[in-house]
Design a protein around this motif. Structure first.
Motif, PDB file in Angstrom:
ATOM      1  N   CYS A 143      -6.106   1.302   5.504  1.00 53.74           N
ATOM      2  CA  CYS A 143      -5.828   1.496   4.075  1.00 53.74           C
ATOM      3  C   CYS A 143      -5.517   2.957   3.752  1.00 53.74           C
ATOM      4  O   CYS A 143      -4.551   3.260   3.040  1.00 53.74           O
TER       5      CYS A 143
ATOM      6  N   VAL B 254      -6.778   3.217  -5.695  1.00 51.20           N
ATOM      7  CA  VAL B 254      -5.862   2.439  -4.854  1.00 51.20           C
ATOM      8  C   VAL B 254      -6.485   2.202  -3.484  1.00 51.20           C
ATOM      9  O   VAL B 254      -6.483   1.078  -2.963  1.00 51.20           O
ATOM     10  N   VAL B 255      -7.044   3.258  -2.882  1.00 51.74           N
ATOM     11  CA  VAL B 255      -7.662   3.136  -1.558  1.00 51.74           C
ATOM     12  C   VAL B 255      -8.851   2.186  -1.598  1.00 51.74           C
ATOM     13  O   VAL B 255      -8.999   1.306  -0.735  1.00 51.74           O
TER      14      VAL B 255
ATOM     15  N   MET C 252       0.824  -1.208   0.000  1.00 54.22           N
ATOM     16  CA  MET C 252       0.000   0.000   0.000  1.00 54.22           C
ATOM     17  C   MET C 252       0.859   1.259   0.000  1.00 54.22           C
ATOM     18  O   MET C 252       0.526   2.251  -0.658  1.00 54.22           O
TER      19      MET C 252
ATOM     20  N   GLY D 161       0.792   3.972  -2.995  1.00 50.62           N
ATOM     21  CA  GLY D 161       0.629   5.407  -2.776  1.00 50.62           C
ATOM     22  C   GLY D 161       1.699   6.200  -3.505  1.00 50.62           C
ATOM     23  O   GLY D 161       1.429   7.278  -4.050  1.00 50.62           O
TER      24      GLY D 161
ATOM     25  N   VAL E 158      -1.788   4.184   2.341  1.00 51.16           N
ATOM     26  CA  VAL E 158      -1.763   4.685   0.959  1.00 51.16           C
ATOM     27  C   VAL E 158      -1.414   6.177   0.929  1.00 51.16           C
ATOM     28  O   VAL E 158      -0.573   6.620   0.140  1.00 51.16           O
TER      29      VAL E 158
END
Length: 211
Positions: free
Chosen positions: A148, A53-54, A36, A40, A152
């Motif tokens: 998360c 992504v999140v 993660m 990011g 990220v």
């Protein structure tokens, strides 16, 4: 293994991120937090979209929590006992069980991000102990959002500098853990003081009644 997975992030992106958080929530030795952080960084470089992504990380984590809870609910106590037979797991299962019994929903929330090694076992224990599914899901979802988003966004903020991001997160989580412990101790002492006050009041009332 970590370097190999990191190399796959730009290629497989969102599917890899969801898969790693899912596997991590099942106690598989997958460096989901590192993935993660790296994701990011890729979002900061424009290779991935931050919100995607999140969402991907969160989706995998939520699915993993549900599988763990469902396994515990279907297998019950015997399933949990089989997991705890492994010497490497016995201590963490015992710790997760005692934490869950003492704190309930708060334990689910904190085990997502602050005490993450306990998370997969708290999932199974919650199911085995027949804790309310909706309550478990709500607390787990809140905790996974923190986990998360924190990793990220920290990866994005440090633009993929995993070492610096990890050091900063370690410091932050250490402070939060210490603060949580202090607050917990303060709350426990307050409860003891109230209990002692109530006992003294009851003894005083009994003594006056006898007189």
């Amino acid at each position: 293994m970590t370097d190999w997975l990191l190399a796959l992030v730009p290629t497989y992106g969102l599917w890899l991120i969801a898969g790693t958080t899912f596997a991590s929530c099942l106690a598989l030795p997958i460096p989901a937090s590192v993935i993660m952080l790296a994701a990011g960084g890729f979002a900061a470089a424009g290779d991935l979209v931050l919100w995607q992504v999140v969402v991907s990380a969160l989706s995998g984590a939520l699915a993993g929590d549900q599988v763990g809870y469902g396994a515990g609910r279907m297998g019950g106590g015997p399933f949990l006992d089989r997991i705890a037979k492994a010497p490497s797991r016995a201590k963490v299962v015992t710790k997760a069980r005692s934490t869950m019994e003492a704190k309930g929903g708060i334990a689910v929330f904190l085990s997502r991000w602050l005490f993450s090694p306990l998370g997969p076992y708290v999932n199974v224990i919650s199911g085995a102990m027949r804790h309310n599914w909706l309550r478990f899901t709500l607390w787990a979802a809140l905790g996974e959002v923190v986990w998360c988003s924190l990793y990220v966004l920290m990866g994005r903020g440090f633009a993929g500098n995993l070492s610096a991001a990890s050091d900063m997160l370690g410091s932050i989580l250490g402070l939060v853990a210490s603060g949580t412990a202090v607050l917990g101790l303060g709350w426990w002492l307050l409860l003891l003081a109230r209990k002692e006050h109530a006992q003294r009041k009851a003894r005083r009332g009994l003594s006056e009644a006898q007189d």
